[in-house]
Design an enzyme around this catalytic site. Structure first.
Site, PDB file in Angstrom:
ATOM      1  N   GLY A  53       7.351   3.079   3.894  1.00  0.00           N
ATOM      2  CA  GLY A  53       7.603   3.933   5.050  1.00  0.00           C
ATOM      3  C   GLY A  53       9.081   4.007   5.326  1.00  0.00           C
ATOM      4  N   LYS A  75       2.118  -3.259   8.671  1.00  0.00           N
ATOM      5  CA  LYS A  75       3.389  -2.530   8.571  1.00  0.00           C
ATOM      6  C   LYS A  75       4.496  -3.517   8.882  1.00  0.00           C
ATOM      7  CE  LYS A  75       5.049   1.996   9.932  1.00  0.00           C
ATOM      8  NZ  LYS A  75       4.584   3.247  10.506  1.00  0.00           N
ATOM      9  N   LEU A  96       0.831  -1.218   0.000  1.00  0.00           N
ATOM     10  CA  LEU A  96       0.000   0.000   0.000  1.00  0.00           C
ATOM     11  C   LEU A  96       0.858   1.258   0.000  1.00  0.00           C
ATOM     12  CD1 LEU A  96      -2.597  -1.003   2.743  1.00  0.00           C
ATOM     13  CD2 LEU A  96      -3.036  -0.808   0.297  1.00  0.00           C
ATOM     14  N   GLY A  97       2.024   1.157   0.584  1.00  0.00           N
ATOM     15  CA  GLY A  97       2.898   2.324   0.647  1.00  0.00           C
ATOM     16  C   GLY A  97       4.208   1.971   1.317  1.00  0.00           C
ATOM     17  N   PHE A 117      10.803   2.614   7.737  1.00  0.00           N
ATOM     18  CA  PHE A 117      11.465   1.378   8.163  1.00  0.00           C
ATOM     19  C   PHE A 117      11.080   0.167   7.324  1.00  0.00           C
ATOM     20  CE2 PHE A 117      11.005   3.883  12.084  1.00  0.00           C
ATOM     21  CZ  PHE A 117      12.356   4.163  12.231  1.00  0.00           C
ATOM     22  N   GLY A 118      10.142   0.350   6.426  1.00  0.00           N
ATOM     23  CA  GLY A 118       9.715  -0.805   5.671  1.00  0.00           C
ATOM     24  C   GLY A 118       8.558  -0.461   4.800  1.00  0.00           C
ATOM     25  N   VAL A 166       4.122  -0.939   3.967  1.00  0.00           N
ATOM     26  CA  VAL A 166       2.807  -1.237   4.517  1.00  0.00           C
ATOM     27  C   VAL A 166       2.058  -2.037   3.455  1.00  0.00           C
ATOM     28  CG1 VAL A 166       0.678  -0.248   5.424  1.00  0.00           C
ATOM     29  CG2 VAL A 166       2.852   0.839   5.944  1.00  0.00           C
ATOM     30  N   ASP A 211       4.518  14.319  14.035  1.00  0.00           N
ATOM     31  CA  ASP A 211       4.633  14.110  12.588  1.00  0.00           C
ATOM     32  C   ASP A 211       3.271  14.301  11.928  1.00  0.00           C
ATOM     33  OD1 ASP A 211       5.808  13.581  10.195  1.00  0.00           O
ATOM     34  OD2 ASP A 211       6.179  11.447  10.558  1.00  0.00           O
TER      35      ASP A 211
HETATM   36  P1  ADP Z   1       6.456   5.187   8.160  1.00  0.00           P
HETATM   37  O1  ADP Z   1       6.077   5.514   9.557  1.00  0.00           O
HETATM   38  O2  ADP Z   1       7.490   4.092   8.123  1.00  0.00           O
HETATM   39  O3  ADP Z   1       6.802   6.407   7.361  1.00  0.00           O
HETATM   40  P2  ADP Z   1       3.702   5.105   7.407  1.00  0.00           P
HETATM   41  O4  ADP Z   1       2.972   4.704   8.611  1.00  0.00           O
HETATM   42  O5  ADP Z   1       3.718   6.556   7.064  1.00  0.00           O
HETATM   43  O6  ADP Z   1       5.178   4.544   7.457  1.00  0.00           O
HETATM   44  O7  ADP Z   1       3.105   4.356   6.151  1.00  0.00           O
HETATM   45  C1  ADP Z   1       3.617   4.522   4.851  1.00  0.00           C
HETATM   46  C2  ADP Z   1       2.469   4.461   3.823  1.00  0.00           C
HETATM   47  O8  ADP Z   1       1.728   3.247   3.956  1.00  0.00           O
HETATM   48  C3  ADP Z   1       1.442   5.554   3.995  1.00  0.00           C
HETATM   49  O9  ADP Z   1       1.819   6.721   3.318  1.00  0.00           O
HETATM   50  C4  ADP Z   1       0.203   4.931   3.402  1.00  0.00           C
HETATM   51  O10 ADP Z   1       0.224   5.044   2.000  1.00  0.00           O
HETATM   52  C5  ADP Z   1       0.337   3.469   3.756  1.00  0.00           C
HETATM   53  N1  ADP Z   1      -0.404   3.141   4.976  1.00  0.00           N
HETATM   54  C6  ADP Z   1       0.058   3.231   6.247  1.00  0.00           C
HETATM   55  N2  ADP Z   1      -0.871   2.841   7.131  1.00  0.00           N
HETATM   56  C7  ADP Z   1      -1.960   2.517   6.438  1.00  0.00           C
HETATM   57  C8  ADP Z   1      -3.270   2.057   6.790  1.00  0.00           C
HETATM   58  N3  ADP Z   1      -3.602   1.863   8.055  1.00  0.00           N
HETATM   59  N4  ADP Z   1      -4.144   1.837   5.805  1.00  0.00           N
HETATM   60  C9  ADP Z   1      -3.793   2.056   4.524  1.00  0.00           C
HETATM   61  N5  ADP Z   1      -2.591   2.467   4.118  1.00  0.00           N
HETATM   62  C10 ADP Z   1      -1.666   2.707   5.043  1.00  0.00           C
END
Ligand code: ADP
Length: 622
Positions: free
Chosen positions: A347, A370, A344-345, A349-350, A352, A461
């Protein structure tokens, strides 16, 4: 008779900190009555006695009274520290035991003085002042020195700093910046310059940016960064901040050498454009959060408040599947209960991933998982657990729910799924969305932040990328990404980060950038930037600008411009989130009300537009 000069005694260690004293005593920890004397590093002229008893180390503050004599708490008063030590060698008199075996300085180890000014040099300077200014001689010199140490240090320090490699005299802010920039700008490179009115400024490099901290004098002539610790002279300032950052972005490391630069005195027509960095809250009240990560206990979630329930109804009665099922949070999930799907995306550290969670006795539900990509990021596992720990304590309709953690390799954090993804991306592809809907979303975010504030959390954040969309009809948003969030201490309204990491500077309030201090008012600043992103339909704030230019812009009183078609009332909300002084910013309760008012005003169709392309907003904010 034993010498009354402390430096002649091997049990006197000078300016060593409590931690350093404990290290020195460690090998003799089991010897009852093993001790050493040191200078207090918190109050000039006071001392501290460190003593071992039954395997533990204890520290007694030796304070100076108005009559110039010294005592431990309300104990007997002595003329000199040597007399006090002599007394406690013979009498326990309130201590845990008598002073038995002194912990001596190792051969060749000098009494510790300040950074760049040895103990002997400082003593000599102080004696020089006593002899020349007061005309005293012999033993009287030492007596006067014990009794008037803070004042003497102020006098002597006023002369000594001129000789220091980091002191650049009366140069302008621009010149200081030029000098620091002429190096490779390592973190912690610093210089001190003189300003008008017997005050100074500290120039510090951190992550290739130069920061200017003003050092002003209080009524007692003591120097401090705003509301920071007070010092008698610049030597103490530099010594203190080279031991710990204590509110600065990092410790002072190497001086930017004064040699190699021609004299550059401020002339009457050279610009002296000093801008106050933001105010830190009192450093003294500061309480650090626990350093180590404490494994999470099974959570006890508070039940929903009637206000939350009412809010939910007002928001179109949206209920996520998690609301409906009230899935019990399983802190430990088994790998077999999870099936992984597409990404989905990405982050920090890894990644999602979309996933399915097979809950015992229930239908399978879609989740977001995640996952650590690889173990090549130091502390990544601890960081993910820290984030999970923060989330376990939160239960609110506008905050992404943690379902559980799977302690597999790689570790997985299972979250409520927000199928429409992050707000910034969503808005980029929904540019025709009604502004009223965007405002409703942002009111929901403010509502979530009120809760977070009530739970004494700072998010650190808050940005459109961390607001996730769960439903389009009705529109429903949730705050996510608690990777940087911190619980505040019981009696502290801010969190002070030990080190500045990979920080989203464009979303940060000046006090975060200058002093690493985070509180609900710095989240308010970030909320303003998030609101700007939302109203700009996913534009990047301060596009193309680098951190130093942004800081300069903020210090000048300029702010992000008013987005196109932004109602005036909404831009006003942004501007008050970006008040330079945090006390002037609203809190989230006020902010939520302001957003409600904006929703009604815009909903009524009778509203004024903000000053789009009115360049930057100047004035008022400073
Ligand atoms: P990090 O903390 O490592 O930066 P994030 O929590 O921001 O990671 O997640 C990275 C991406 O994953 C987000 O920008 C989003 O696109 C997707 N994502 C994160 N959490 C969710 C969720 N609960 N549902 C759908 N997509 C998510």
């Amino acid at each position: 008779m034993s010498s009354r000069r402390l430096e002649h005694h091997e049990w006197f260690h000078g300016r060593v900190t409590r931690e350093e004293a404990e290290e020195l005593l460690e090998p003799m920890r089991t010897i009852n009555g093993c001790w050493l004397l040191r200078d207090s590093t918190t109050k000039t002229g006071d001392y501290a006695l460190s003593l071992c008893y039954k395997g533990q180390k204890y520290h007694y503050q030796i304070s100076r009274h108005s009559d110039g004599r010294l005592s431990i708490e309300d104990g007997q008063r002595f003329e000199s520290p040597v007399d006090l030590i002599g007394h406690h060698k013979l009498h326990q008199d309130g201590l845990l035991c008598k002073l038995m075996s002194p912990c001596r300085r190792r051969t060749g180890v000098e009494v510790r003085g300040y950074k760049d000014v040895s103990y002997a040099d400082m003593q000599e300077a102080l004696r020089g002042v006593v002899r020349t200014v007061w005309g005293l001689k012999g033993e009287q010199v030492d007596v006067a020195l014990w009794k008037n140490r803070p004042m003497l240090e102020r006098l002597a320090g006023g002369v000594l700093h001129v000789r220091q490699p980091w002191f650049h005299g009366k140069i302008t802010r621009e010149e200081a910046e030029r000098r620091l920039r002429s190096t490779s700008m390592p973190n912690g490179l610093f210089l001190v310059r003189e300003r008008e009115g017997d005050s100074f400024a500290l120039g510090l490099c951190f992550q290739r940016i130069v920061y200017h901290y003003l050092l002003d004098r209080n009524a007692d002539s003591q120097l401090s960064i705003q509301d920071g610790r007070k010092f008698d002279n610049l030597i103490q300032v530099v010594d203190h901040y080279s031991r710990k950052p204590d509110g600065l972005l990092c410790c002072l490391m190497d001086p930017c050498p004064v040699t190699g630069f021609g004299p550059s005195l401020i002339t009457s027509n050279s610009p002296v454009e000093d801008v106050e960095p933001p105010q830190p809250e009192s450093v003294r009240n500061q309480r650090q959060p626990p350093r180590s990560f404490v494994p999470v206990l099974p959570p006890i979630r508070p039940s929903r408040s009637p206000a939350d329930m009412r809010h939910l109804e007002e928001q179109g009665g949206f209920k996520s599947i998690y609301e409906e099922l009230r899935i019990p949070q399983q802190f430990k999930l088994r790998k077999e209960q999870l099936a992984l799907g597409k990404e989905l995306g990405g982050g920090q550290f890894g990644s999602v991933l979309l996933g399915t969670y097979s809950m015992p006795g229930e239908r399978d539900i879609k989740v977001a998982i995640k996952q650590l990509k690889a173990n090549d990021v130091p502390n990544a596992r601890a960081e993910i657990l820290k984030e999970a720990d923060a989330m376990t304590r939160l239960d609110h309709p506008h905050i992404v729910r943690l379902i559980g953690v799977c302690h597999s390799t790689p570790i997985m954090m299972v979250l409520e799924l927000c199928p429409f993804g992050p707000l910034n991306k969503y808005l980029k592809t929904h540019k025709n969305m009604a502004i009223l809907k965007v405002l409703t979303l942002m009111q929901q975010v403010a509502n979530g932040m009120v809760y977070l504030d009530r739970m004494r959390f700072v998010h650190r954040d808050l940005a459109a990328r961390n607001v996730l969309i769960v439903s389009e009809e009705p529109i429903f948003a949730k705050i996510s990404d608690f990777g940087l969030s911190r619980a505040l201490g019981v009696d502290s309204n801010y969190y002070k980060a030990d080190t500045a990491g990979k920080w989203p500077l464009k979303w940060y309030a000046p006090e975060c950038i200058y002093y690493s201090k985070f509180g609900n008012k710095s989240d308010v600043w970030s909320y303003g930037v998030t609101l700007w992103e939302a109203i700009s339909f996913g534009e990047k704030p301060y596009r193309g600008m680098k951190a130093p230019d942004i800081l300069k812009m903020l210090e000048k009183g300029e702010r992000l411009h008013c987005p196109k078609a932004c109602p005036k009332c909404v831009y006003d909300v942004m501007l008050c989130c970006w008040e330079f002084t945090k006390e002037n910013r609203p809190d989230f309760v006020m902010l939520e009300n302001m957003m409600k008012d904006c929703v009604s005003e815009v909903g009524s169709g009778n509203f004024e537009l903000g000053p789009f392309e009115g360049a930057y907003y100047v004035g008022r904010l400073k």
